[in-house]
Design an enzyme around this catalytic site. Structure first.
Site: not given
Length: 225
Positions: A53, A201, A204
């Site tokens: 990701s 989060d 990221h």
């Protein structure tokens, strides 16, 4: 390393990673057709970013993730390269082994391997992670011996214990040394664990964070493009 680890928000970090990119017509008349000579277009050299990701640009537009920013910089410098984003959210090293062949149809001039973070956050056996990274490198090198390979180092928060965390970090320099590939010591240097440079989060990077990741990567690309 301990300075980096202490900046993470471990609970949020671990939770979210589990959810973790025709021929011309010929006339019958007696006319001599003029032959047109076309200069074939030279194919652009490929830089392949293969990861999870972080590479895919989770949470932002893909063009604003660091591989897209690499493409922008290459274009601004007049460099004839095509960047391919082979990032997939939630990808592990085992998943990378299973799908790498799909990305090797065309020869990359440079291959950047960014995997392992999800392994560490899930507590996967470190010997398995190391073996998978080496397998991916071997697959690229066997098919395309001239491709430059760069391994992006990663770190994880101490949720799995200090020993596991330290041993995980040590995988990357070990693989780089054993396989004779270039190492980015820590892909998220100056980004990881810094709240304002990461999405809510805590994992990221934001658009601003990816701009700093670009610089970490560019240091290892600039002399070869």
């Amino acid at each position: 390393m301990h300075q980096y680890i202490s900046k993470f928000i471990p609970a949020a970090f671990l939770l979210l990673c589990f959810y973790a990119c025709g021929n011309p017509e010929t006339k019958t008349e007696t006319i001599v057709e003029s032959e047109t000579t076309e200069t074939p277009t030279e194919e652009k050299k490929i830089i392949l970013f293969f990861g999870n990701s972080l590479t895919a640009g989770y949470g932002i537009e893909q063009d604003l993730a660091f591989p897209g920013l690499v493409q922008d910089r290459l274009d601004s410098l007049g460099k004839d390269y095509k960047v391919i984003n082979g990032g997939l959210s939630g990808e592990t090293t085992a998943g990378g082994v299973s799908r790498i062949d799909w990305f090797l149809e065309d020869e990359p001039a440079i291959f950047v391997l960014e995997l392992g973070g999800n392994d560490g956050l899930r507590g996967i056996q470190l010997s398995e992670t190391k073996k998978n990274l080496e397998t991916i490198i071997d697959k690229v090198r066997t098919k395309y011996p001239e491709t430059k390979i760069i391994l992006a180092g990663m770190q994880i928060p101490p949720n799995m214990g200090t020993d596991y965390t330290q041993e995980f970090q040590a995988i990357y320099p070990a693989v780089a040394s054993e396989k004779n590939v270039e190492l980015i010591p820590f892909l998220l240097q100056n980004v990881g664990g810094i709240q304002e440079l990461n999405l809510p989060d805590g994992i990221h990077p934001t658009e601003a964070g990816h701009k700093l990741v670009l610089e970490n990567v560019w240091e290892h690309l600039k002399d070869d493009v």
